[in-house]
Design an enzyme around this catalytic site. Sequence first.
Site, PDB file in Angstrom:
ATOM      1  CG  ASN A  72     -21.114  23.735  39.688  1.00 24.86           C
ATOM      2  OD1 ASN A  72     -20.716  24.048  38.618  1.00 24.86           O
ATOM      3  ND2 ASN A  72     -21.034  22.816  39.865  1.00 24.86           N
ATOM      4  CG  LEU A  73     -24.396  27.279  43.456  1.00 20.23           C
ATOM      5  CD1 LEU A  73     -25.129  28.299  44.125  1.00 20.23           C
ATOM      6  CD2 LEU A  73     -22.858  27.922  43.337  1.00 20.23           C
ATOM      7  CG  HIS A  74     -22.816  20.689  47.302  1.00 21.06           C
ATOM      8  ND1 HIS A  74     -22.557  20.559  46.927  1.00 21.06           N
ATOM      9  CD2 HIS A  74     -22.526  19.495  47.926  1.00 21.06           C
ATOM     10  CE1 HIS A  74     -22.014  19.311  45.681  1.00 21.06           C
ATOM     11  NE2 HIS A  74     -21.906  18.845  47.596  1.00 21.06           N
ATOM     12  CB  CYS A 176       5.790   6.438  38.075  1.00 21.59           C
ATOM     13  SG  CYS A 176       7.006   7.404  36.777  1.00 21.59           S
ATOM     14  CB  CYS A 190     -18.374  12.738  41.086  1.00 17.65           C
ATOM     15  SG  CYS A 190     -19.174  13.807  39.385  1.00 17.65           S
ATOM     16  CB  CYS A 327     -27.251   9.950  33.672  1.00 14.50           C
ATOM     17  SG  CYS A 327     -25.852  10.101  33.083  1.00 14.50           S
TER      18      CYS A 327
END
Length: 370
Positions: A72-74, A176, A190, A327
């Site tokens: 997460n840290l980047h 919509c 991602c 993964c």
Amino acid sequence: MPTSPKNFAMDNRYSRQLQLPGFGPESQKKLQNAKVLVVGAGGLGVPVLQYLAGMGVGMLGLVDGDLISLTNLHRQVLYSTPEVGKPKVEVAAQKLAQLNPAIQLVPYQTHLTTQNALQIIKEYDLVVDATDNFEARYLINDACVLLGKPFVYGALHQYEGQVSVFNFAGGPTYRCLYPNPPTAVEIPDCNTAGVLGVVPGLVGCQQALEAVKVITGVGKSLSGYLLMLDFLNQSQHKIKLKAKPENQRIQRLQASYAVASCTTVPEIAPSELMEWMNQGKKLLLLDVREENEYVAGHLQKALLTPLSMFEHQVDQLPTHLPMVTICQKGGRSLKAAQMVLDKHAGAEVYSMKGGMEAWQEQLHNHLVVS
């Protein structure tokens, strides 16, 4: 527990924005009276929370059930290395309280679900969708329509971003723009696509700006438009959206917002796979992440077979052994396992549910090597 607001002189902390033409004390008062719920305290949520807290939004709710991880840290620069493994909302609330003790912070260490969404959202004036999955986006949309709450949308992919404001002043809803969610195999992964650290920060800042516009009425919001951002080429354009009345007449939440899967792959839980490995069961472990992820930590005897090259290797796989694809979160492994079944209809193949993140959350570093 929520942190309590304290009294601070408005003209000191907020003096720079009070000087702005068209903003002034009235707009600042609207921010101080506002209650904003930010769903997601990750790449998008961090800049949203930091700026809304700094600018003086009176009450901020933080919804996120995740723990801080090293990956997460980047991009989630509110957190630091010693805080890896701690709940995001707990750490975020502590730091935001230091940034601005004059506001109220309400952390919810949970994911938004069909069971809690209406109860949580009803307490707020505005929702900022800082999530990274379609289930949450459709749930937020439908809950906001039912409760008559506007929400600020943000999404990103590699070097690109999208921002809009939905369900505001009779404008379009998320449905919509995207009437139905994609299937599981249509969703971009991602972890495969990657994300440049600064990109969610840029998109999150746009979301914070739109939230301020909705609250104060300053400027023109993105309601009725989708802002498309290409940060690699520094270009942007807006697409006009049309409100469809049928999407504003939702009567109830769906029983489930799980993305429909068209895969025929069976999944195996990390605990069951560990049992097989401890029993010495003969099987083929295929780690379909990229090399840098594999090197950082993989299961014993797992072979590196990146999904990006998998279609060139699938014909050569030995089908006499059970196979388990692995993964980071479970998306790529499903795709790889489906490719095996498409080529070898009789193969015994499983995808490890939740990927390495689930393994390490449930089983820590047992049988993990780096």
